[in-house]
Design a protein around this motif. Structure first.
Motif: not given
Length: 275
Positions: A69-72, A113-117, A120-122, A219-225
């Motif tokens: 997971x990644x946090x932004x 973010x925890x990684x390049x955007x 992190x996401x699509x 998670x998996x390229x989409x925001x879940x929370x």
């Protein structure tokens, strides 16, 4: 500060735990739903005469966090209309022309973010959530008020077509130079137990007003929370008094400015006459 952050982290984790306990437990073998809690170490930033910028510290805890997971964290300043013009050569003179007005443009925009955007996401998720300078929403009306400047009239967005991209890029470049648009792909640090901390820079020229601080769990390229908290940037001290006078009683402010200028001129003349 370390002890304070530790206590705040503990409180955030406890809040998540209590919230989870208050809800019905999922069936056995089902992973817990992802939840996130976040807050700022300071929710009010005061601007005084010696203000040289500040560091915004966002802390929080995530439940159901997985290794992938990644946090932004995104901080958005107050929205205001923005007018952009292009340099054109008219009769041998460079002038500002072809104005385009963007409605409700963010005056400040920073992402950590925890990684390049892009990792992190699509693209679609970044665009929908307006994460990253390339995805900031800059809305322009269909028709720009026509103005004439040395024979050069305003333009409409429909006439611009692909050229609108140049205007957007100009806005991003100008505000990035001032530190008002920024991205930090390593600005969020994950700690043990689902805790995290993010640090973002607030420049000395940060506009006053209410800011929105959004925290996303991807998670998996989409925001879940997601979780939103607020921040206020306000003038304080003599700067606040002058600001309130100028905007609340402009006539009195103008008279006071004239009197002070006259006194300053008289004092300068008196000193010069003595010499």
């Amino acid at each position: 500060m370390t002890r304070l952050l530790g206590a705040l982290f503990t409180a955030a984790a406890a809040a998540l735990a209590s919230t989870a306990a208050a809800r019905s437990a999922p069936p056995e073998g089902t992973p817990p739903p992802a939840r996130i809690a976040a807050a700022l170490t300071e929710d009010v930033v005061e601007i005084r005469s010696d203000f040289a910028g500040a560091e915004l510290v966002v802390f929080g805890a995530a439940e159901g966090l997985e290794d992938s997971d990644a946090i932004v964290v995104a901080v958005r300043g107050p929205q205001r209309d923005l007018r952009v013009m292009k340099k054109r050569r008219v009769l041998g003179v460079w002038v500002n022309a072809a104005p385009v007005r963007f409605e409700g443009a963010p005056t400040f925009f920073a992402v950590a973010s925890t990684a390049p955007l892009e990792e992190v996401a699509s693209f679609g998720a970044l665009r929908r959530n307006q994460l990253g300078a390339d995805h900031v929403r800059l809305s322009a009306p269909e028709i720009e008020r026509t103005e004439t400047l040395l024979g050069v009239t305003g333009v409409t967005v429909s006439e611009l077509g692909p050229e609108i991209v140049d205007y957007r890029e100009a806005v991003v470049r100008a505000r990035s130079r001032l530190g008002l648009f920024a991205e930090d792909p390593n600005g969020v640090e994950r700690l043990d137990g689902g805790l995290f901390i993010a640090r973002l820079a607030l420049p000395s020229g940060a506009p006053t007003g209410d800011y929105a601080v959004d925290v996303y769990l991807f998670r998996d390229g989409a925001p879940i929370a997601t979780r939103r908290t607020g921040l206020t940037v306000a003038k304080a001290g003599i700067e606040r008094a002058v600001f309130d006078l100028a905007h609340g009683q402009p006539l009195a402010y103008g008279l006071l400015a004239v009197i002070m200028a006259a006194l300053a001129g008289w004092a300068a003349a008196a000193v010069g006459g003595r010499r």
